[in-house]
Scaffold this active site. Structure first.
Site, short mmCIF file in Angstrom:
data_model
loop_
_atom_site.label_atom_id
_atom_site.label_comp_id
_atom_site.label_asym_id
_atom_site.label_seq_id
_atom_site.Cartn_x
_atom_site.Cartn_y
_atom_site.Cartn_z
N HIS A 14 0.87 -1.19 0.00
CA HIS A 14 0.00 0.00 0.00
C HIS A 14 0.91 1.23 0.00
CE1 HIS A 14 -3.78 2.17 1.67
NE2 HIS A 14 -2.95 3.06 1.16
N HIS A 16 1.64 5.36 -1.65
CA HIS A 16 1.31 6.56 -2.41
C HIS A 16 2.59 7.15 -2.98
CE1 HIS A 16 -2.86 6.83 -0.96
NE2 HIS A 16 -2.37 6.32 0.17
N ARG A 18 2.22 9.64 -5.61
CA ARG A 18 1.82 10.93 -6.18
C ARG A 18 2.28 11.03 -7.64
NH1 ARG A 18 -1.44 10.83 -1.92
NH2 ARG A 18 -0.53 11.63 0.01
N LYS A 100 -9.09 -0.44 -6.07
CA LYS A 100 -9.12 0.24 -4.78
C LYS A 100 -10.50 0.86 -4.57
CE LYS A 100 -7.83 2.00 -0.89
NZ LYS A 100 -6.56 2.67 -0.57
N HIS A 137 -10.43 0.85 1.60
CA HIS A 137 -10.28 1.82 2.69
C HIS A 137 -11.53 1.66 3.54
CE1 HIS A 137 -8.93 5.80 4.43
NE2 HIS A 137 -10.15 5.65 4.93
N HIS A 175 -4.69 -0.92 5.79
CA HIS A 175 -4.30 -0.12 6.96
C HIS A 175 -5.29 -0.27 8.11
CE1 HIS A 175 -7.17 2.55 5.09
NE2 HIS A 175 -6.30 3.14 4.29
N ASP A 248 1.27 2.53 3.59
CA ASP A 248 0.43 3.72 3.38
C ASP A 248 1.28 4.98 3.50
OD1 ASP A 248 -1.83 5.21 2.83
OD2 ASP A 248 -2.58 5.19 4.88
N HIS A 252 3.07 14.52 1.81
CA HIS A 252 2.44 15.82 1.58
C HIS A 252 3.49 16.89 1.85
CE1 HIS A 252 -1.73 14.40 1.29
NE2 HIS A 252 -1.49 13.63 2.33
#
Length: 346
Positions: A14, A16, A18, A100, A137, A175, A248, A252
């Site tokens: 899992h 991210h 971007r 997902k 999720h 998660h 996860d 940011h």
């Protein structure tokens, strides 16, 4: 005095990454240690078709530094308009490894997610038929539900009915953050697995709120009470094949985390393996770290265990991890566990 542990090279189930400058910055942090990762599709706009996934995969591989070996395992963002035929074709080609499911409004970039679960039943039936996993999720988004109860209620109201209505559907509860999630997985022997993040093994909700708000510990699903963190630790370190690593890791820019409406997510790609060694050592379970990080995930996704290895080394002095990494003009803070860590990847 040093201590070392060699395991099969791990995977992240899992992740991210971007896009654009952020992708270029964070991808090496994962590829340094992980052979493969399930790539989250919640871009803006989201990755909803096989063509979208192929284009995103190409951008990931273009951003991969020379000499690094990493395989992105692509997913599609499930919407109420997803075409079962496109899913079938994307899975048959080997491009897409999972879909997902985001309940609309549950987390970052989830506005295109599902509101009416009856509208996705044809897609779920197709997925059950072809054996394509559904990554969920698992939170309800009803405004009258306390944020700390969203996962437990989702299991009863949404997840269990979906699985009952779609026999053979292979589901990953992503998660998980509660003892409720752990217990649900343990009670179901077939077609169900769960990922556990690094940060949910380390923090509880006090870390976010006590002594002032700590935005870099704020994530969704939000960290829960200490009893739930301990249940996650017990599950992750048990060796049970139904639990495996999904970081996860969610980068940011700091100016969006340290904000009046701060973004949810912890960036853990840089130091996850060292932190996991610390946690598993605390639980007297270093001999089970390979199962959690390197073996259980491939077994669920019906992929081979990586032939390459990774060695973790413990030293007498704390490991110095970077406080943050640069992403274009922005900085992304690396997750700080709040205690010294003596493990690192050698």
């Amino acid at each position: 005095m040093t201590q070392s542990l060699t395991i099969a090279r791990p995977d992240d189930w899992h992740l991210h990454l971007r896009d654009g400058a952020m992708l270029a910055a964070v991808l090496p942090e994962t590829a340094r240690h992980f052979a493969r990762a399930i790539i989250m599709p919640n871009l803006v706009p989201p990755v909803v078709t096989g063509a979208d996934a192929a284009a995103y995969r190409a951008r990931i591989l273009t951003a991969l530094p020379d000499g690094m070996h990493f395989e992105p395992l692509m997913t599609l963002y499930l919407t109420e308009h997803t075409d079962p035929a496109d899913i079938r074709a994307a899975a048959a080609s080997g491009l897409v490894r999972a879909l997902k499911l985001y309940p609309a409004g549950a987390t970052t970039n989830s506005a295109s997610g599902v509101r009416d679960f009856d509208k996705i039943r044809p897609v779920l039936d197709t997925m059950a038929e072809i054996g394509l996993p559904l990554c969920i999720h698992g939170e309800v988004t009803d405004p009258d539900i306390d944020i700390f109860d969203r996962e437990a209620i989702f299991i009863d109201r949404v997840l269990d009915p979906i699985r009952s209505a779609t026999p053979g559907l292979r589901v990953v509860m992503e998660h998980i953050t509660t003892a409720n999630g752990v217990d649900y997985v343990k009670a179901n022997d077939t077609d169900l697995g769960a990922t556990i993040t690094t940060h949910h093994l380390i923090i509880n909700r006090n870390h976010i709120l006590v002594g002032g708000i700590k935005p870099h510990y704020y994530c969704l699903p939000v960290a829960k009470r200490e009893e739930h963190r301990l249940a996650l630790r017990a599950a992750a370190t048990s060796g049970d094949t139904r639990f495996f690593l999904g970081t996860d890791s969610a980068p940011h820019p700091d100016h969006l985390k340290e904000n009046a409406c701060g973004c949810a997510g912890c960036f853990t790609a840089t130091n996850t393996m060292a932190l996991l060694a610390h946690v598993f050592e605390e639980e007297n379970a270093l001999n089970r770290l390979e199962a959690f990080a390197s073996r259980n995930g491939p077994a669920f996704y019906r992929l081979p265990v990586n032939a390459q290895t990774l060695t973790l080394t413990k030293s007498d002095t704390p490991t110095a991890f970077p406080a943050g990494i640069r992403a274009g003009d922005d900085t992304v803070t690396v997750f700080d566990p709040g205690f010294p860590v003596y493990w690192d990847v050698s």
